[in-house]
Enzyme design. Structure first.
Site, PDB file in Angstrom:
ATOM      1  N   HIS A 716      -4.768  -8.087  -0.491  1.00  0.00           N
ATOM      2  CA  HIS A 716      -5.235  -7.929   0.888  1.00  0.00           C
ATOM      3  C   HIS A 716      -6.728  -7.660   0.945  1.00  0.00           C
ATOM      4  CE1 HIS A 716      -0.916  -6.714   1.017  1.00  0.00           C
ATOM      5  NE2 HIS A 716      -0.979  -7.749   1.811  1.00  0.00           N
ATOM      6  N   CYS A 748       1.153  -9.648  -4.292  1.00  0.00           N
ATOM      7  CA  CYS A 748       1.872 -10.555  -3.385  1.00  0.00           C
ATOM      8  C   CYS A 748       1.300 -11.957  -3.564  1.00  0.00           C
ATOM      9  CB  CYS A 748       1.704 -10.052  -1.939  1.00  0.00           C
ATOM     10  SG  CYS A 748       2.804 -10.853  -0.746  1.00  0.00           S
TER      11      CYS A 748
HETATM   12  N1  GLN Z   1       6.370 -16.246  -2.520  1.00  0.00           N
HETATM   13  C1  GLN Z   1       5.654 -15.803  -1.373  1.00  0.00           C
HETATM   14  C2  GLN Z   1       4.167 -16.044  -1.539  1.00  0.00           C
HETATM   15  O1  GLN Z   1       3.691 -15.911  -2.603  1.00  0.00           O
HETATM   16  C3  GLN Z   1       5.894 -14.353  -1.105  1.00  0.00           C
HETATM   17  C4  GLN Z   1       5.225 -13.896   0.151  1.00  0.00           C
HETATM   18  C5  GLN Z   1       5.557 -12.497   0.551  1.00  0.00           C
HETATM   19  O2  GLN Z   1       6.084 -11.741  -0.233  1.00  0.00           O
HETATM   20  N2  GLN Z   1       5.276 -12.123   1.762  1.00  0.00           N
HETATM   21  O3  GLN Z   1       3.464 -16.337  -0.609  1.00  0.00           O
HETATM   22 ZN    ZN Z   2       4.805  -9.996  -0.974  1.00  0.00          ZN
END
Ligand code: GLN
Ligand code: ZN
Length: 790
Positions: A716, A748
């Site tokens: 982020h 993420c």
């Molecule tokens: N596989 C998804 C990505 O990498 C996971 C997204 C998420 O966890 N919000 O975008």
């Molecule tokens: Zn995520």
């Protein structure tokens, strides 16, 4: 005569006018006056849309967040923005978004919780969190032991003046004092309740100010009453409302989102003039409440679902309401269950929605239409609205009978679900050995969470394809080129487990929803998530299956293409059933758990197809599992049980050798760790980088048995973590989880980042893994020498 009223109207505008106006203002492309004018226009339009109601809300409009408005109303600004002079609205946005406005929103991607007060040199944005169990995020009020309050009602009074000038019959809406304290955060860990004494005089002053404006009713929202309250908080309710009862306005105490249960007696007996309850969440609570309610009080029943988009069964509602109306007479009010903030604005905007599905739906405007019909029926008898009731009954009957909703094959499959379906062949330890043999990964394997940067070109290609301006072969070529690029980059970086990059997906739920029977998509069904951000949840209306009688794979082609480009394992990437459910508007004609089971079976089919196609690692994202937790803890386990079972059904049909990953966008697992373990994924990746790995404590204490990838790269933030930082984080992780069960990965997906940030960050990640492996080898060598000699 039954009073009909509304608790709140969506403020974003049928075409997201507010979003665009805000963002243009923030970019410096339009003036404050233009923004203010647009705000006034929206308020006027929305009051007009509520014409015919006896009371409409004022104060529900906000330029960012109604809780932040409340903080300003109460003079409770964070210390760090006090002393700023200049325009009040700019100061307001400063708290909402942080001073470095352009970056701060990008830091708060659409996910569970935000903030952490992190900011780049300017003013830290207020922390955000979910408004009860909705997908709306509010700015958390900040408190400390010394917090003082001071009334500043200018904004609310200005809106009241507008409403008066337009001849609107209104009631101001505010967040109540107990809820306001309960949802805020004491920065110094002091007791928030101690502030009540200082807060109440300001509320009293506000009510007097409103009375002086000729206001008769004030709606005071206290949704905290539907949660479990300890004795101190219950006591706070008594203190607060006994003190406010001297006010010369009538108070409608509004609760919603759940059941009062053990708080029913308290809520019924507070010295206020009326009580609103959510009869959608708690129809069974209404009759007992009638017995508790003192004879002078208004009872407002929320009989139209403010959280969903289905038409109300008007005749059934009237059947239920009639005897209550007889008993209460004028004291019965009716309304939507909660503010309509949580539904899209106007179904009439939808031009492309399947007409059959559309005929089953009601957005905010249509829900108010339903309310008017109910009101008229209660006042003048059902004959007065015969045509409306007949049309409503016909729409509901068509929905009940539609073959679009009911798919016998799906129902047969669901009926066949047995206990074995969610169980792997062997326990984790045996599987892990077979997977290790097949995958031969190094210690601290490196991977990513799925998506790579979504460049302007990819978005463009997807948009053109959707619009029909790019044909399928050209589109596929563009996506394949992007996949090839991702694979190349990952190979160059030296990552161990690769991903295809998700270029073909604009959204992790929509992508699958569009390929599943039983899902529909709106064009304008936007709901505010926070500030100017909106989401457009897909509509799960019918039995769920993949297309072509469940046989059409959704991801196999892209994944196998990606796998064909590399000898490293390619992770298949799916969205899990619980996340699909929690991020959709879900049909109301069967329990949510039943829809979740159907989603699980469809995802399971995909998992098995991926395995058949030779994919050895499959990740099933459950980003939103935690979000679905009910408001009351007493109901958590029941939810977790069916949610975990749905995940297991989707994942666990594979052979021992196939490795199942899951990913979650948060790391507060303390209270649900047993359920996370029960999912029995071989590997779970989570968000931990900002917590300095402390959030892994839950896994340590529980002795979580399987593998974990704690995030080491805060996606982020535009910051690029250094190799040393990653090594440090992983060492902290290794103090809690044995090194042989750790993976190294970002927090993420990387889709919101730029390639030039991602490449150095992942390079550092890979270098960190190598350094850690070297240390591991150095430490284990002397031991093996010693072992060999004795
Ligand atoms: N596989 C998804 C990505 O990498 C996971 C997204 C998420 O966890 N919000 O975008
Ligand atoms: Zn995520």
């Amino acid at each position: 005569m039954t009073t009909i009223h509304n608790l709140g109207f969506p403020r974003i505008g049928a075409r997201r006018e507010l979003k665009f106006a805000l963002e243009s203002y923030w970019r410096g492309e339009s003036s404050r006056e233009e923004l203010q004018t647009l705000g006034a226009q929206l308020r006027q339009r929305h009051w007009q849309a509520q014409a015919g109601l006896d009371l409409v809300p004022v104060g529900d409009f906000s330029f960012y967040d109604q809780v932040l408005d409340m903080s300003f109303l109460l003079g409770n600004l964070p210390e760090r923005v006090r002393g700023f002079h200049g325009d009040a609205l700019d100061n307001y946005f400063r708290v909402a978004r942080g001073r470095s406005a352009a970056t701060s929103d990008a830091w708060r991607l659409a996910k569970g919780s935000y903030g952490h007060g992190a900011c780049c040199g300017g003013v830290a944005a207020g922390e955000m969190t979910k408004w009860f169990d909705t997908n709306y995020h509010y700015i958390v009020p900040e408190f400390c032991a010394g917090t003082e309050f001071k009334l500043d009602a200018a904004r609310l009074l200005a809106q009241i003046a507008e409403a008066k000038a337009q001849g609107v019959r209104f009631k101001p809406v505010i967040v109540g004092p107990v809820t306001y304290l309960a949802i805020g955060k004491a920065k110094d860990d002091s007791n928030k309740l101690a502030l009540l004494e200082r807060l109440l005089p300001v509320y009293a002053e506000l009510l007097d100010t409103l009375a002086a404006q000729g206001v008769e009713w004030v709606q005071i929202d206290e949704p905290i009453l539907v949660t479990e309250l300890d004795a101190d908080w219950q006591h706070a309710f008594n203190t607060a409302y006994h003190q406010l009862k001297a006010a010369k306005v009538k108070i409608l105490l509004a609760t919603y989102f759940g059941q009062l249960q053990e708080n029913a007696y308290l809520a019924a007996n507070l010295p206020v003039d009326g009580l609103h309850v959510d009869a959608i969440s708690d129809p069974g609570g209404v009759l007992p409440l009638l017995g508790l309610l003192p004879a002078h009080k208004v009872l407002s029943l929320g009989v139209i679902n403010g959280r969903n988009i289905w038409k109300t069964d008007l005749s059934a509602t009237l059947d239920w309401l009639d005897p209550i109306a007889q008993r209460l007479g004028e004291r019965l009010w009716i309304a939507p269950s909660c503010s309509l903030l949580h539904v899209p604005v106007d179904l009439d905007s939808e031009q492309k929605l399947d007409p059959e599905v559309k005929s089953w739906l009601a957005f905010a405007q249509q829900k108010l239409g339903e309310l008017r019909v109910l009101g008229k029926a209660l006042r003048n008898g059902r004959d007065a609205v015969k045509a409306e009731l007949a049309a409503n009954a016909a729409a509901l009957a068509a929905r009940r009978a539609s073959p679009r909703v009911h798919n016998p094959a799906v129902q047969v499959a669901v009926a066949r679900i047995g206990a074995d379906l969610g169980r792997r062949e062997s326990a984790y330890a045996q599987r892990a050995a077979k997977q290790a043999a097949q995958l031969s990964l190094p210690a601290y394997p490196t991977t990513t969470i799925g998506s790579f940067p979504q460049t302007a070109e990819i978005r463009h290609a997807r948009g053109e394809f959707k619009a029909g301006r790019l044909d399928r072969p050209a589109y596929q070529a563009a996506m394949r080129a992007e996949i090839a690029r991702s694979v190349r980059e990952q190979e160059k970086l030296g990552l161990d487990v690769l991903v295809h990059g998700e270029a073909e997906r604009n959204d992790m739920v929509e992508y699958f929803g569009e390929q599943l029977e039983g899902y529909a998509f709106s064009q304008f069904g936007w709901v505010q998530s926070y500030g100017s951000r909106c989401v457009k949840p897909p509509i799960l209306f019918g039995d769920i299956s993949r297309q072509n009688n469940g046989t059409k794979a959704m991801t196999v082609e892209w994944t196998t293409y990606a796998q064909s480009l590399t000898h490293k394992p390619m992770k298949g990437m799916l969205t899990g059933p619980v996340t699909m459910l929690n991020w959709s508007f879900v049909r109301d004609d069967q329990p949510r758990s039943a829809s979740c089971q159907q989603l699980a079976l469809a995802i399971r089919d995909e998992v098995l197809d991926l395995e058949k196609a030779g994919i050895k690692i499959i990740q099933i994202d459950e980003a939103a599992l935690r979000e679905g937790l009910p408001l009351r803890r007493a109901q958590w386990q029941q939810y977790l049980d069916w949610a975990v079972e749905a995940f297991r059904i989707s994942a666990n049909g594979v052979r021992d050798e196939t490795q199942i990953h899951t990913h979650m966008c948060y790391s507060e697992f303390n209270d649900i760790i047993a359920s996370i373990a029960a999912m029995d994924a071989d590997v779970v990746t989570i968000e931990t980088s900002r917590s300095d790995m402390e959030l892994l404590d839950a896994f340590e204490h529980f002795q979580y048995p399987n593998q974990i990838g704690p995030g080491v790269y805060d996606i982020h933030s535009p910051n690029i973590p250094t190799q040393e930082h990653i090594v440090q984080l992983m060492k902290k992780a290794a103090e809690r989880i044995p090194a042989e069960r750790l993976w190294i990965n970002p927090d993420c997906g990387l889709k919101t980042r730029q390639w030039d940030e991602v490449i150095p960050a992942l390079a550092h990640m890979v270098q960190a893994a190598r350094a850690l492996r070297a240390e591991l080898a150095a430490h284990s060598e002397p031991r093996s020498v010693a072992e060999a000699t004795c």
